[in-house]
Design an enzyme around this catalytic site. Structure first.
Site, PDB file in Angstrom:
ATOM      1  N   GLU A  59      14.484  36.325   1.662  1.00  0.00           N
ATOM      2  CA  GLU A  59      13.324  36.667   0.819  1.00  0.00           C
ATOM      3  C   GLU A  59      13.171  35.652  -0.328  1.00  0.00           C
ATOM      4  O   GLU A  59      12.051  35.292  -0.704  1.00  0.00           O
ATOM      5  CB  GLU A  59      13.500  38.082   0.261  1.00  0.00           C
ATOM      6  CG  GLU A  59      12.297  38.588  -0.504  1.00  0.00           C
ATOM      7  CD  GLU A  59      12.468  40.042  -0.925  1.00  0.00           C
ATOM      8  OE1 GLU A  59      12.007  40.936  -0.203  1.00  0.00           O
ATOM      9  OE2 GLU A  59      13.089  40.275  -1.993  1.00  0.00           O
ATOM     10  N   GLY A  71      22.778  47.042  14.840  1.00  0.00           N
ATOM     11  CA  GLY A  71      23.707  48.070  14.351  1.00  0.00           C
ATOM     12  C   GLY A  71      22.969  49.383  14.149  1.00  0.00           C
ATOM     13  O   GLY A  71      22.160  49.804  14.974  1.00  0.00           O
ATOM     14  N   PHE A  95      13.659  43.325  13.897  1.00  0.00           N
ATOM     15  CA  PHE A  95      15.113  43.231  14.071  1.00  0.00           C
ATOM     16  C   PHE A  95      15.714  44.607  13.875  1.00  0.00           C
ATOM     17  O   PHE A  95      15.459  45.256  12.855  1.00  0.00           O
ATOM     18  CB  PHE A  95      15.717  42.233  13.072  1.00  0.00           C
ATOM     19  CG  PHE A  95      15.361  40.812  13.402  1.00  0.00           C
ATOM     20  CD1 PHE A  95      14.096  40.313  13.132  1.00  0.00           C
ATOM     21  CD2 PHE A  95      16.285  39.989  14.025  1.00  0.00           C
ATOM     22  CE1 PHE A  95      13.743  39.017  13.477  1.00  0.00           C
ATOM     23  CE2 PHE A  95      15.949  38.681  14.364  1.00  0.00           C
ATOM     24  CZ  PHE A  95      14.682  38.190  14.092  1.00  0.00           C
ATOM     25  N   HIS A 142       5.128  42.413  -3.156  1.00  0.00           N
ATOM     26  CA  HIS A 142       6.214  43.397  -3.179  1.00  0.00           C
ATOM     27  C   HIS A 142       5.842  44.606  -4.052  1.00  0.00           C
ATOM     28  O   HIS A 142       5.362  44.439  -5.175  1.00  0.00           O
ATOM     29  CB  HIS A 142       7.464  42.723  -3.734  1.00  0.00           C
ATOM     30  CG  HIS A 142       8.730  43.432  -3.406  1.00  0.00           C
ATOM     31  ND1 HIS A 142       9.035  44.666  -3.923  1.00  0.00           N
ATOM     32  CD2 HIS A 142       9.763  43.078  -2.603  1.00  0.00           C
ATOM     33  CE1 HIS A 142      10.214  45.040  -3.458  1.00  0.00           C
ATOM     34  NE2 HIS A 142      10.683  44.097  -2.653  1.00  0.00           N
ATOM     35  N   TYR A 181      20.612  50.162  12.339  1.00  0.00           N
ATOM     36  CA  TYR A 181      19.168  50.087  12.096  1.00  0.00           C
ATOM     37  C   TYR A 181      18.354  50.425  13.334  1.00  0.00           C
ATOM     38  O   TYR A 181      17.138  50.580  13.252  1.00  0.00           O
ATOM     39  CB  TYR A 181      18.785  48.701  11.566  1.00  0.00           C
ATOM     40  CG  TYR A 181      18.997  48.544  10.072  1.00  0.00           C
ATOM     41  CD1 TYR A 181      20.247  48.711   9.500  1.00  0.00           C
ATOM     42  CD2 TYR A 181      17.931  48.232   9.222  1.00  0.00           C
ATOM     43  CE1 TYR A 181      20.454  48.561   8.136  1.00  0.00           C
ATOM     44  CE2 TYR A 181      18.124  48.090   7.855  1.00  0.00           C
ATOM     45  CZ  TYR A 181      19.382  48.255   7.316  1.00  0.00           C
ATOM     46  OH  TYR A 181      19.570  48.117   5.964  1.00  0.00           O
TER      47      TYR A 181
HETATM   48  C1  UD2 Z   1      14.741  43.389   1.167  1.00  0.00           C
HETATM   49  C2  UD2 Z   1      13.514  43.024   1.940  1.00  0.00           C
HETATM   50  C3  UD2 Z   1      13.936  42.555   3.323  1.00  0.00           C
HETATM   51  C4  UD2 Z   1      14.857  41.362   3.228  1.00  0.00           C
HETATM   52  C5  UD2 Z   1      16.042  41.706   2.324  1.00  0.00           C
HETATM   53  C6  UD2 Z   1      16.798  40.450   1.957  1.00  0.00           C
HETATM   54  C7  UD2 Z   1      11.395  44.183   1.455  1.00  0.00           C
HETATM   55  C8  UD2 Z   1      10.767  45.514   1.286  1.00  0.00           C
HETATM   56  N1  UD2 Z   1      12.644  44.197   1.987  1.00  0.00           N
HETATM   57  O1  UD2 Z   1      15.158  44.612   1.770  1.00  0.00           O
HETATM   58  O2  UD2 Z   1      12.812  42.193   4.101  1.00  0.00           O
HETATM   59  O3  UD2 Z   1      14.143  40.240   2.738  1.00  0.00           O
HETATM   60  O4  UD2 Z   1      15.634  42.304   1.093  1.00  0.00           O
HETATM   61  O5  UD2 Z   1      18.120  40.577   2.209  1.00  0.00           O
HETATM   62  O6  UD2 Z   1      10.792  43.184   1.187  1.00  0.00           O
HETATM   63  N2  UD2 Z   1      18.731  44.630   9.529  1.00  0.00           N
HETATM   64  C9  UD2 Z   1      19.301  45.160  10.706  1.00  0.00           C
HETATM   65  N3  UD2 Z   1      20.559  45.657  10.644  1.00  0.00           N
HETATM   66  C10 UD2 Z   1      21.308  45.664   9.495  1.00  0.00           C
HETATM   67  C11 UD2 Z   1      20.728  45.136   8.329  1.00  0.00           C
HETATM   68  C12 UD2 Z   1      19.429  44.627   8.375  1.00  0.00           C
HETATM   69  O7  UD2 Z   1      18.673  45.166  11.757  1.00  0.00           O
HETATM   70  O8  UD2 Z   1      22.457  46.149   9.540  1.00  0.00           O
HETATM   71  C13 UD2 Z   1      17.360  44.057   9.605  1.00  0.00           C
HETATM   72  C14 UD2 Z   1      16.290  45.152   9.678  1.00  0.00           C
HETATM   73  O9  UD2 Z   1      15.203  44.678  10.403  1.00  0.00           O
HETATM   74  C15 UD2 Z   1      15.916  45.339   8.219  1.00  0.00           C
HETATM   75  C16 UD2 Z   1      15.985  43.894   7.709  1.00  0.00           C
HETATM   76  O10 UD2 Z   1      17.078  43.306   8.412  1.00  0.00           O
HETATM   77  O11 UD2 Z   1      14.634  45.922   8.116  1.00  0.00           O
HETATM   78  C17 UD2 Z   1      16.180  43.734   6.207  1.00  0.00           C
HETATM   79  O12 UD2 Z   1      17.344  44.406   5.771  1.00  0.00           O
HETATM   80  P1  UD2 Z   1      17.266  45.572   4.704  1.00  0.00           P
HETATM   81  O13 UD2 Z   1      16.081  46.420   4.983  1.00  0.00           O
HETATM   82  O14 UD2 Z   1      18.592  46.241   4.629  1.00  0.00           O
HETATM   83  O15 UD2 Z   1      17.020  44.739   3.389  1.00  0.00           O
HETATM   84  P2  UD2 Z   1      16.540  45.319   1.942  1.00  0.00           P
HETATM   85  O16 UD2 Z   1      16.279  46.767   2.006  1.00  0.00           O
HETATM   86  O17 UD2 Z   1      17.465  44.798   0.906  1.00  0.00           O
END
Ligand code: UD2
Length: 316
Positions: A265, A86, A83, A195, A88
């Site tokens: 998650e 925006g 995914f 994790h 990302y």
């Molecule tokens: C954690 C988890 C993530 C997800 C999230 C829960 C790990 C290392 N990471 O990371 O998998 O479970 O918590 O909320 O386990 N995305 C977009 N555009 C955006 C925001 C998100 O495309 O504006 C997609 C993208 O693929 C991204 C994923 O959603 O990799 C997860 O979002 P994140 O990486 O911001 O989440 P994070 O760092 O809190």
């Protein structure tokens, strides 16, 4: 008998009942603190297996040449959902270029990239038998929503296409990079990744959802590992069941106006509690660039890249 034991300890230690309770609690906490977490042995090395006999994949647990030969004969396709909505989309280039160097090299891979900005998808040269399909989805102004809706979109994609197009599927976070081999050793009927920030933590401290009102609720006495939402994999039909169940639980939470602590998650961790993964990927397969390498990690294969959340997410 209990009274006699109490009198015996009291005579032995010279402590009152309160003193003995205090001493007992102190011993209990010392025992909890010094018990090794369930992923490492007392020497600090990764255990070969989870307590339900599922292998924990790590460097040295497989022969890459041999395992490649075994899977070559199976003529498999590995679907991979990513995914990138925006800002990302900026992570896709590094993600794809590094994947092409390391991810199932020599096997048939089909990436399905979900995005609201198809024009921002970089042109990356793909290796032989590696394919990419762009799927346009609606934008969202809440990052939590984007993350949450991954289950629903995965469920729909599997139902409409993947059951016929692939054997295995992985869902991977896009804000990541491959640094080392990620191959067929990672395949299994249901696969979760431990994790990187919680493998040395005892389960009482895992950031599971702790509010009983949420469908993702896990009590303090339950739990095995804390799995990252960034990596979910397995046979297409098993990942479908996982995505469908998590989506249903997410819908119930939404109807009750509750959002689990770590969105999907948290629901994934609940699912894995009752549907144990048949294979676990060690944190070699889900590291974080901000975390210095530790002695038990021999190689980093896939890692979250550094990102400034305030700059890239659509909302705080
Ligand atoms: C954690 C988890 C993530 C997800 C999230 C829960 C790990 C290392 N990471 O990371 O998998 O479970 O918590 O909320 O386990 N995305 C977009 N555009 C955006 C925001 C998100 O495309 O504006 C997609 C993208 O693929 C991204 C994923 O959603 O990799 C997860 O979002 P994140 O990486 O911001 O989440 P994070 O760092 O809190």
């Amino acid at each position: 008998m209990k009274v006699n034991l109490y009198l015996f300890f009291r005579a032995l230690t010279g402590l009152s009942l309160i003193g003995l309770v205090y001493l007992g609690l102190t011993f209990h906490w010392i025992k909890l603190l010094y018990r090794p977490p369930n992923v490492l042995d007392s020497q600090g090395n990764f255990l070969p297996m989870a307590p339900w006999s599922a292998p924990i994949v790590r460097e040295g647990s497989f022969d890459p040449k041999l395992i490649d030969e075994i899977y070559k004969k199976k003529n498999i396709t590995i679907a991979t959902t990513v995914f990138a909505l925006g800002k990302y989309t900026q992570f896709l280039k590094d993600f794809l270029e590094s994947a092409e160097q390391n991810y199932f090299v020599g096997f048939r891979v089909h990436y399905y990239v979900f995005t609201d900005l198809p024009e921002k998808i970089p042109a990356v040269k793909l290796g032989e038998d590696h394919h990419l399909t762009v799927l346009k989805v609606a934008s969202s102004n809440r990052w939590q929503e984007i993350s949450l809706r991954r289950m629903e979109r995965m469920e729909e994609l599997i139902e409409s296409r993947l059951l016929n197009e692939a054997d295995y599927v992985f869902s991977l976070d896009v804000d990541s990079k491959f640094y080392g081999r990620w191959g067929v050793e990672s395949l299994g009927s249901l696969v979760g990744a431990i994790h990187p920030w919680y493998y040395k933590t005892h389960k009482e401290w895992f950031p599971y959802e702790r509010r009983p009102e949420s469908q993702a609720y896990i009590s303090y006495s339950e739990g095995d590992y804390y799995y990252g939402g960034a990596v979910i994999g397995g046979l297409v039909k098993n990942v479908y069941q996982l995505a469908k169940t998590c989506r249903e639980q997410l819908d119930i939470d939404a109807a009750n106006s509750i959002e689990a602590a770590w969105q999907e998650e948290s629901h994934l961790n609940k699912y894995f509690l009752y549907n144990k993964p048949s294979k676990l990927l060690s944190p070699e397969y889900l590291w974080d660039d901000r975390k210095p390498k530790t002695p038990e990690i021999k190689i980093i294969r896939f890692s979250q890249v550094y990102k400034n959340y305030h700059e890239i997410r659509p909302n705080p």
